[in-house]
Enzyme design. Structure first.
Site, PDB file in Angstrom:
ATOM      1  CG  ASP A 202      -7.833 -14.275   0.080  1.00 37.10           C
ATOM      2  OD1 ASP A 202      -8.802 -14.997   0.358  1.00 37.10           O
ATOM      3  OD2 ASP A 202      -6.787 -14.715  -0.429  1.00 37.10           O
TER       4      ASP A 202
ATOM      5  NE  ARG B 107      -4.205   1.691   2.007  1.00 38.65           N
ATOM      6  CZ  ARG B 107      -4.457   2.535   3.007  1.00 38.65           C
ATOM      7  NH1 ARG B 107      -3.739   2.483   4.113  1.00 38.65           N
ATOM      8  NH2 ARG B 107      -5.416   3.418   2.907  1.00 38.65           N
TER       9      ARG B 107
ATOM     10  CB  VAL C  10       1.223  11.127  -4.737  1.00 46.47           C
ATOM     11  CG1 VAL C  10       1.282  12.628  -4.459  1.00 46.47           C
ATOM     12  CG2 VAL C  10      -0.168  10.588  -4.440  1.00 46.47           C
TER      13      VAL C  10
ATOM     14  CG  HIS D  82      -1.320   5.050  -0.787  1.00 46.57           C
ATOM     15  ND1 HIS D  82      -2.161   5.680   0.112  1.00 46.57           N
ATOM     16  CD2 HIS D  82      -2.022   4.007  -1.270  1.00 46.57           C
ATOM     17  CE1 HIS D  82      -3.312   5.027   0.164  1.00 46.57           C
ATOM     18  NE2 HIS D  82      -3.248   4.003  -0.662  1.00 46.57           N
TER      19      HIS D  82
ATOM     20  CG  ASP E 111      -3.212 -17.379  -2.499  1.00 44.62           C
ATOM     21  OD1 ASP E 111      -3.902 -16.333  -2.465  1.00 44.62           O
ATOM     22  OD2 ASP E 111      -3.411 -18.324  -1.710  1.00 44.62           O
TER      23      ASP E 111
ATOM     24  CG  HIS F 162      -7.059  -5.392  -2.580  1.00 47.90           C
ATOM     25  ND1 HIS F 162      -8.170  -4.746  -3.095  1.00 47.90           N
ATOM     26  CD2 HIS F 162      -6.167  -4.410  -2.301  1.00 47.90           C
ATOM     27  CE1 HIS F 162      -7.947  -3.441  -3.125  1.00 47.90           C
ATOM     28  NE2 HIS F 162      -6.740  -3.211  -2.640  1.00 47.90           N
ATOM     29  CB  THR F 163      -4.272 -12.004  -2.493  1.00 44.74           C
ATOM     30  OG1 THR F 163      -4.489 -13.364  -2.109  1.00 44.74           O
ATOM     31  CG2 THR F 163      -2.779 -11.722  -2.542  1.00 44.74           C
TER      32      THR F 163
ATOM     33  N   PRO G 183      -7.205   6.560  -6.326  1.00 42.27           N
ATOM     34  CG  PRO G 183      -6.603   4.641  -7.469  1.00 42.27           C
ATOM     35  CD  PRO G 183      -6.098   5.991  -7.115  1.00 42.27           C
TER      36      PRO G 183
ATOM     37  CB  SER H 136       6.801  12.568  -2.013  1.00 37.71           C
ATOM     38  OG  SER H 136       5.865  11.769  -2.726  1.00 37.71           O
TER      39      SER H 136
ATOM     40  CG  ASN I 298      -1.018   8.894   1.954  1.00 39.19           C
ATOM     41  OD1 ASN I 298      -1.311   7.890   1.295  1.00 39.19           O
ATOM     42  ND2 ASN I 298      -0.423   9.950   1.426  1.00 39.19           N
TER      43      ASN I 298
ATOM     44  CG  ASP J 111       8.697  11.509  -5.121  1.00 41.16           C
ATOM     45  OD1 ASP J 111       7.830  10.834  -4.501  1.00 41.16           O
ATOM     46  OD2 ASP J 111       8.593  12.729  -5.310  1.00 41.16           O
TER      47      ASP J 111
END
Length: 319
Positions: free
Chosen positions: A237, A59, A67, A63, A245, A187-188, A157, A73, A91, A71
């Site tokens: 999951d 994540r 943005v 993220h 997986d 997201h697994t 998003p 940031s 965040n 880098d």
């Protein structure tokens, strides 16, 4: 100089990690030969204590790259006079900063001012995916750290978006729909707090009923889970929650997607075929995910003389 010598000089230039100031494999082989091993050791130690760091680092990496590019940031701490990306809404639940800080501390001890925080995020994420059972892919390095961290620029998003809407964000970063579907496969090993999906459990779109696209048994389970504590979290999951997986895709095909965007991947005409293919082919998911992560890791990177190599990941060198 003979033609052969000219050719050899040209080939050596092409093999140089700094050629054209682009990312390259083993960028630190001279300046910090053990850089990747140092990062890997830190991640291994943290994973042994908490295997959920894979989701956290994935994540963070996403993220960060979406943005201002990859880098680092997102790592900058706010000061009394200036807020950073860390304070932006999306965040506030990002975690794993201490892992990056520890890796940076050890790298500074071994190779002062050589390895960027942006590269540490990329390497640490790769290592955590491999530890969770996912692909152990090769990533090019040579990123430099950015000089700006503005919370007003954080526009990512969200979990309640449609496939079409979410894809606009990925398309803007030159990512394909297939790559978006593959990357959401992260997201697994992820989880979400109830506040991100509670509207699907009881009063979906003002109907007074649960979202009809969610499996009724899952609705019952999540309703019970969310009734306890203060905004508790649940795995995305529901089957192999801690294993990297392709089970996530099988789950959403059974209407067991927790987040709206996840479930819509399986029902939207533009993505359902991709989901079906990934659900039945674990090797393809593994390979496609590795490829998509490498591509994401190249988004708007700073190289050459751009940006800086921070001494501390939480602050600009000039601070």
């Amino acid at each position: 100089m003979t033609k052969m010598m000219i050719l050899m000089s040209f080939l050596l230039l092409l093999l140089s990690p700094c050629v054209f100031a682009q990312l390259s494999i083993n960028f630190y082989r001279v300046s910090c030969p053990n850089a990747e091993q140092i990062v890997k050791q830190v991640v291994r130690e943290e994973f042994a204590k908490d295997s959920s760091i894979t989701a956290g680092l994935l994540r963070m990496h996403f993220h960060d790259c979406f943005v201002r590019g990859c880098d680092a940031s997102i790592l900058i701490n706010s000061t009394s006079s200036k807020s950073s990306e860390k304070t932006a809404g999306p965040n506030l639940t990002v975690r794993g900063y201490e892992i990056i800080d520890e890796a940076k501390r050890r790298l500074e001890a071994a190779c002062p001012s050589k390895v960027s925080c942006a590269d540490i995020i990329t390497l640490a994420t790769r290592d955590s995916v491999a530890l969770a059972g996912g692909p152990n892919y090769v990533v090019p390095t040579g990123r430099r750290d950015g000089l700006v961290s503005n919370p007003n620029e954080v526009n990512l998003p969200g979990p309640g978006q449609s496939v079409t809407s979410a894809f606009q964000s990925f398309k803007a970063k030159k990512m394909t729909l297939n790559e978006m579907v593959v990357l959401l496969g992260a997201h697994t090993v992820g989880f979400a707090h109830c506040g991100f999906f509670s509207n699907r459990l009881s009063n979906f779109q003002g109907t007074g009923k649960p979202d009809p696209t969610m499996d009724s048994a899952l609705v019952t389970k999540l309703t019970q889970d969310c009734a306890s504590g203060s905004n508790p979290k649940t795995f995305l999951d529901q089957n192999t929650s801690n294993v990297f997986d392709n089970e996530f895709y099988r789950q959403i095909r059974l209407n067991r997607g927790v987040l709206k965007i996840d479930q819509e991947l399986a029902s939207d005409a533009t993505s359902s075929g991709l989901v079906s293919n990934l659900a039945s082919n674990p090797f393809q998911f593994s390979q496609s995910f590795a490829s998509a992560m490498v591509k994401m890791g190249r988004i708007e990177v700073l190289v050459g003389k751009a940006g800086e190599i921070r001494k501390s990941c939480g602050a600009f060198n000039s601070a």
